[in-house]
Every structure is written in C-alpha cells, then in structure tokens.
Design a protein around this motif. Structure first.
Motif, PDB file in Angstrom:
ATOM      1  N   GLY A 183     -27.621  10.200 -34.852  1.00 20.55           N
ATOM      2  CA  GLY A 183     -26.914  10.835 -35.966  1.00 20.55           C
ATOM      3  C   GLY A 183     -25.565  11.413 -35.577  1.00 20.55           C
ATOM      4  N   GLN A 184     -25.423  11.822 -34.309  1.00 18.05           N
ATOM      5  CA  GLN A 184     -24.153  12.373 -33.862  1.00 18.05           C
ATOM      6  C   GLN A 184     -23.070  11.288 -33.860  1.00 18.05           C
ATOM      7  N   GLU A 200     -23.198   8.558 -35.748  1.00 17.09           N
ATOM      8  CA  GLU A 200     -22.986   8.119 -37.132  1.00 17.09           C
ATOM      9  C   GLU A 200     -22.170   9.148 -37.908  1.00 17.09           C
ATOM     10  N   GLY A 201     -22.423  10.429 -37.643  1.00 10.86           N
ATOM     11  CA  GLY A 201     -21.641  11.466 -38.302  1.00 10.86           C
ATOM     12  C   GLY A 201     -20.163  11.293 -38.003  1.00 10.86           C
ATOM     13  N   ALA A 202     -19.860  10.986 -36.745  1.00 11.15           N
ATOM     14  CA  ALA A 202     -18.466  10.821 -36.340  1.00 11.15           C
ATOM     15  C   ALA A 202     -17.873   9.533 -36.911  1.00 11.15           C
ATOM     16  N   SER A 203     -18.614   8.429 -36.804  1.00  7.22           N
ATOM     17  CA  SER A 203     -18.121   7.151 -37.348  1.00  7.22           C
ATOM     18  C   SER A 203     -17.867   7.257 -38.843  1.00  7.22           C
ATOM     19  N   SER A 204     -18.766   7.945 -39.542  1.00  8.10           N
ATOM     20  CA  SER A 204     -18.706   7.940 -41.001  1.00  8.10           C
ATOM     21  C   SER A 204     -17.448   8.619 -41.538  1.00  8.10           C
ATOM     22  N   ILE A 205     -16.779   9.437 -40.719  1.00  4.63           N
ATOM     23  CA  ILE A 205     -15.523  10.027 -41.193  1.00  4.63           C
ATOM     24  C   ILE A 205     -14.323   9.453 -40.454  1.00  4.63           C
ATOM     25  N   GLY A 206     -14.518   8.306 -39.813  1.00  4.38           N
ATOM     26  CA  GLY A 206     -13.372   7.558 -39.302  1.00  4.38           C
ATOM     27  C   GLY A 206     -13.035   7.747 -37.842  1.00  4.38           C
ATOM     28  N   MET A 207     -13.844   8.522 -37.103  1.00  2.00           N
ATOM     29  CA  MET A 207     -13.512   8.719 -35.690  1.00  2.00           C
ATOM     30  C   MET A 207     -13.773   7.441 -34.898  1.00  2.00           C
ATOM     31  N   SER A 208     -12.892   7.163 -33.917  1.00  2.00           N
ATOM     32  CA  SER A 208     -13.039   5.969 -33.093  1.00  2.00           C
ATOM     33  C   SER A 208     -14.136   6.204 -32.049  1.00  2.00           C
ATOM     34  N   GLN A 244     -12.785   8.682 -29.465  1.00  2.00           N
ATOM     35  CA  GLN A 244     -12.744  10.047 -29.993  1.00  2.00           C
ATOM     36  C   GLN A 244     -14.148  10.629 -30.108  1.00  2.00           C
ATOM     37  N   HIS A 248     -15.020  13.941 -27.909  1.00  2.87           N
ATOM     38  CA  HIS A 248     -15.155  15.224 -28.614  1.00  2.87           C
ATOM     39  C   HIS A 248     -16.598  15.588 -28.949  1.00  2.87           C
ATOM     40  N   VAL A 249     -17.436  14.586 -29.155  1.00  4.48           N
ATOM     41  CA  VAL A 249     -18.782  14.877 -29.665  1.00  4.48           C
ATOM     42  C   VAL A 249     -19.876  14.574 -28.640  1.00  4.48           C
TER      43      VAL A 249
END
Ligand SMILES: Nc1ncnc2c1ncn2[C@@H]1O[C@H](COP(=O)(O)OP(=O)(O)OP(=O)(O)O)[C@@H](O)[C@H]1O
Ligand SMILES: [Mg+2]
Lengths: 257, 248
Positions: A132-133, A135-143, A146, A150-151
């Motif tokens: 989920g970590q 997917e959370g990042a991908s879902s708002i456009g993070m590469s 990134q 960051h995560v």
C-alpha cells in the motif's frame, strides 16, 4: 616471567602501534559499511523498478539484473581474504606490478564485499514494506525513484537497522583478514608486534580484548540509536475549540511495524 | 452538455487465465458522482485500479479528456496527479507527518515550493477537518482521521477526479459518518468522483449515477432512483435484495 609482565612488555613497546591499528580498523570498517549500505540501497532501488512497457528497456533491465546477481553471489560465495588478494594483486598484475595505495584498497575491498550482503538486506527491508505504501505514492504521480527515496527507504532502513549494525560489527572483525595484503589494521599490527617481542600469546590476548571493546561498545551505541529512531510518541494538536493558538500535546501509545 | 472526463470502451483485464473485466463501457462527465456497486469479486476494485493505471488493462480503451491513457507516450505521472485514488487501507506514508503526507507529491511531482505546498496542504486539511493534526503521524490517528487525510492528500494535488475504493470499509462503524460527510461535501463542490462502495445510503443520496457491476461487466447503469426503486436487470434486484435485506 608472569602473564602480566608479558602484557606490560607488549604494551610498553607497542601501545602506539596498537592504537594506530584500532584507528585503521575502525576507519576501514565504518567507511566500508557506509559505502556498502549505499551500494545495497542503489541495487535495491534498481531491482525494484517496475517492468517497463518497452521491450528494449525490459531486456536491458534483465541484463542488469543478471549482472547484479552475479556480483552478489560471487562476493557472498568467496572469502573476503581471497577477494582481497585477487583484487589487490590482480590490479598489480594488470598494471605491470604497480600496486594501489593500501588503505583505499582496503576500503574498496570491504565496501564491495559489504555491498553484496547489504543488497540482500535492503531487498528484505523493501519487501517488508506494505504494498500500500508503493501504491499510495504511485497513485498521486510519484516516480519509482521518488517513492523509494521519500517513502520506502526511510521505512525500510528503520526495519533493517539491526542488520546494518550487525554488518558493521562483522566488518570490524573481518578487517583482520586484510593483513594478507599488509594493511596496517589491528591484526597486522599485532602480527608485527608479536614478532618483535616474541610474546605471541600476550599480544593476541590484548587485541582480542581490543576487538571486543570495539564491537561491544559499538553494538550498544547502535542499539541506543535504534531506540532514538523509534521516535517520539507525542504530537501536538494545533488550536482548540476556544483558542486557535492553543497547542495540545497528545501522548498516544505507538506501535512499531 | 458537460465535458467528458472518461470514455471507457470495451475494457478487458485478465489475471493470467482469470478474466476479471470482460468489456466495460462507461462514459463519465465532469462533476458526476458515480457509485459502483456489486458483489465481491465482480471486478470493482480492478476496474478502479485500471483507471489509475495501478493495473495495466489487457485490452480496450480508456480516454481521459479525449487522450488515450494507454498510449505508450501518455504522461502517466501527470495524469495521476489529476486523477487521485483513495484506498480502503488509506495507504498514508507511515514515515511522514500528516502535513508532509499532503506535501511530498506536490513538491516532488508538481515541483511546488515548500511554502506553496504547505499552504495548499493546509487548505485541504482544513476542508476535511484535519488541520489540527498536522504534526501527527498516521499511526497516531483513528481510521476515519486517516481516511480524511488520504482524501486531502489527493485534493492537495488539485486533482479533478478522485477514485474511491471502499473508503469506509475498513472503518469502525462510528467513523464511517465523518468520512461520508467529507465525501458528500466534495460531491457538492463539483468534484468528479467514482466510488466503489457498500454504503447503499451514500449511493442513493449522494451519487448522481449508480453502476451495478456483475461478473466483470456493467450490468446496469442508471440514476439512483431507478437502480434502487425499479431496476430492470434481475441480477441488480437480486443483489440489492441481498444487501438491503428487503424486496424492491
Ligand atoms: N493482482 C491480482 N492477481 C490475480 N487475481 C486478482 C488480482 N486482483 C484481483 N484479482 C481477482 O480478480 C477478481 C476481482 O477482484 P476485485 O478485487 O476487482 O473484486 P471486487 O469487486 O473489488 O471485490 P470486493 O468487493 O471483494 O472488493 C477476483 O476474482 C480476484 O481474485
Ligand atoms: Mg474491491
């Protein structure tokens, strides 16, 4: 002559030498652990890149993955003492007898050796992070990069900190094999000293205590650091119903993982 | 006529031999609130995840404002900033404070300055009633609070669509209301929303359209009044009878 006389004799003659040996051992182990960790992180980021849609990129990634796997398997599957000889004398062979400076060679050897182990440790750390970590990042456009920086990596690092500490401690002990190429770390100094004093037992007894002091104090220090990283379990609520500038400190039990 | 946001044609998704989406056709216009209902395993999550490209569709077409999002040259990352997603399990970044959760993608993806990102994050955290908790870490929040932060995180990207995948299913019953209230607010503010939900009351009261998915296809697609009062497809009737425990 008693045991303590022998100890006294070695220390009197070689305290400075042993001190330098401790210094080099710590220096090589510390720098190599950090560089090894960086190697592990970079490999971890590369190996988790999602499959590309482009066939060309997929082939390239596959080749890179094979190379990385060979690196990891070879360096984990051979003794570091042998790696040191092959790399140091291999270079000399290839450059007509010219050898590399010893301390940088030592750091290079221990770093790439550690990197191979760290790559696996980091991989485990990344896998342990909830999907989920990502997917959370991908879902708002993070590469991918990134997301990793960051995560994922900050969380993975916390999980693998005990293993990283462990690698550091192993490195303090394993720098002793570098005496085969003549690096003036602690074991090498002891060897020289024992030949000077003929006090073989006393000399190695002293360095075993020195090794233990190093590893024990560092493992304690790192455990303290791990505790610190678990972080504070309080947060502040900004503003209350009556006063927008109020700060309410909330202490709430937090759970790891 | 409102602008078309999504035009989905014959969307197919297989997992190996398992054909999950078997040709979905759907058009969504700006400001619509579409509730997606259906039995477990009917492919609702898979459908939403295809829209955000967390899953790569096997076949078919998805046009976003007329551009195919499946095109190799399509800028997926900038698209995702426009089409956010809210998950059942929140998926907040555990290592960051509430505020940072709402800032990081603004800074890294949209290249906004720290000040700009902070301001925008605070604006939307305020909107979901979470501005008092900017300092807290996700693990210190209740489920309902986490979900409201997750909504603010998508909003902070100034998205124009949010895809919700069962946003209240992981919540304790007493926290469902606060999240639905925020979603109702957003619906009224004109945000385009696709909401997979088991909250039939929400589907009935808030959405402008309800889609009933069955076996990987859209079995019925109509305004809530029709779906809940006089569905034409017997499968819809059957499903609603099961979840609402009453005959229609
Ligand atoms: N990553 C995956 N790999 C393989 N099969 C999958 C995957 N994701 C979903 N499926 C399968 O696809 C089908 C539809 O799943 P999906 O999660 O879309 O259903 P759903 O309608 O969201 O159900 P629920 O109401 O339980 O959430 C299921 O049979 C599921 O097993
Ligand atoms: Mg689902």
């Amino acid at each position: 002559m008693s045991f303590f006389d022998s100890i006294g004799k070695v220390l009197k003659l070689g305290a400075g030498q042993l001190f330098i040996g401790v210094g080099y051992t710590l220096l090589i182990a510390l720098i190599s652990t950090v560089i090894g960790l960086l190697i592990g992180l970079i490999i971890g980021i590369i190996r988790t890149i999602p499959k590309s849609k482009k066939a060309f990129v997929r082939v390239l990634m596959k080749i890179l993955d094979i190379i990385l796997n060979i690196y990891i398997e070879v360096f984990r599957g051979t003794p570091m003492m042998v790696q040191a000889m092959v790399i140091y004398w291999g270079y000399a062979f290839a450059s007509n007898g010219q050898t590399l400076p010893l301390i940088p060679s030592a750091i290079f050897i221990v770093s790439i050796n550690t990197g191979a182990y760290m790559a696996e440790i980091v991989r485990g750390g990344i896998i342990s992070i909830d999907k989920g970590q990502f997917e959370g990042a991908s879902s708002i456009g993070m590469s991918h990069f990134q997301t990793m920086v960051h995560v994922i990596i900050p969380q993975a690092l916390r999980n693998i900190l005990p293993s990283i500490s462990n690698e550091f401690i192993i490195n303090i002990k394993d720098t002793s094999v570098l005496n085969v190429i003549g690096v003036s770390e602690l074991f090498y100094q002891a060897t020289v000293l024992s030949k000077m004093t003929y006090e073989i037992f006393a000399t190695y007894a002293i360095i075993s205590v020195l090794y233990f002091i190093m590893t024990f104090s560092i493992s304690r220090l790192l455990r303290l650091f791990e505790k610190l990283l678990e972080g504070k379990n309080t947060y502040t609520i900004m503003g209350s119903g009556t006063d927008p500038n109020a700060e309410i400190k909330v202490v709430k039990e937090t759970h790891r993982g | 006529m409102a602008e078309t946001i999504f035009e989905i044609k014959k969307l197919v998704k297989n997992f190996g031999a398992n054909e999950v989406l078997k040709g979905i056709d759907l058009t969504v216009t700006k400001g619509e609130v579409v509730s997606i209902i259906g039995a477990s395993g009917s492919g609702k999550s898979t459908f939403l995840r295809c829209l955000n490209l967390l899953e790569q569709p096997t076949d078919g077409e998805i046009l976003y404002r007329g551009n195919s999002i499946l095109d190799a040259k399509f800028d997926v990352r900038s698209y995702r900033t426009k089409v956010g997603m809210v998950f059942q399990q929140f998926n907040l970044f555990n290592n960051m404070s509430v505020l940072k959760n709402c800032m990081i993608a603004q800074q890294t993806v949209l290249k906004r300055s720290k000040e700009e990102a902070t301001e925008n994050a605070l604006k939307y955290l305020d909107k979901v009633g979470m501005s008092a908790y900017v300092n807290a870490k996700p693990k210190q929040l209740s489920g309902g609070q986490k979900q409201r932060v997750a909504i603010a995180r998508s909003l902070a990207m100034d998205c124009e669509v949010i895809l919700f995948d069962e946003p209240t299913s992981a919540l304790d019953p007493e926290m469902v209301g606060e999240v639905l209230l925020v979603m109702k607010d957003l619906a009224e503010s004109g945000l385009t929303m696709l909401v997979v939900t088991h909250e039939m009351q929400f589907a009935k009261d808030v959405s402008s359209r309800v889609i009933f998915m069955d076996g990987g296809v859209v079995a019925e697609d109509d305004v809530p009044e029709v779906i809940f009062n006089s569905p034409t497809n017997p499968r819809t009737k059957e499903f609603l009878f099961r979840v609402l425990n009453k005959d229609i």
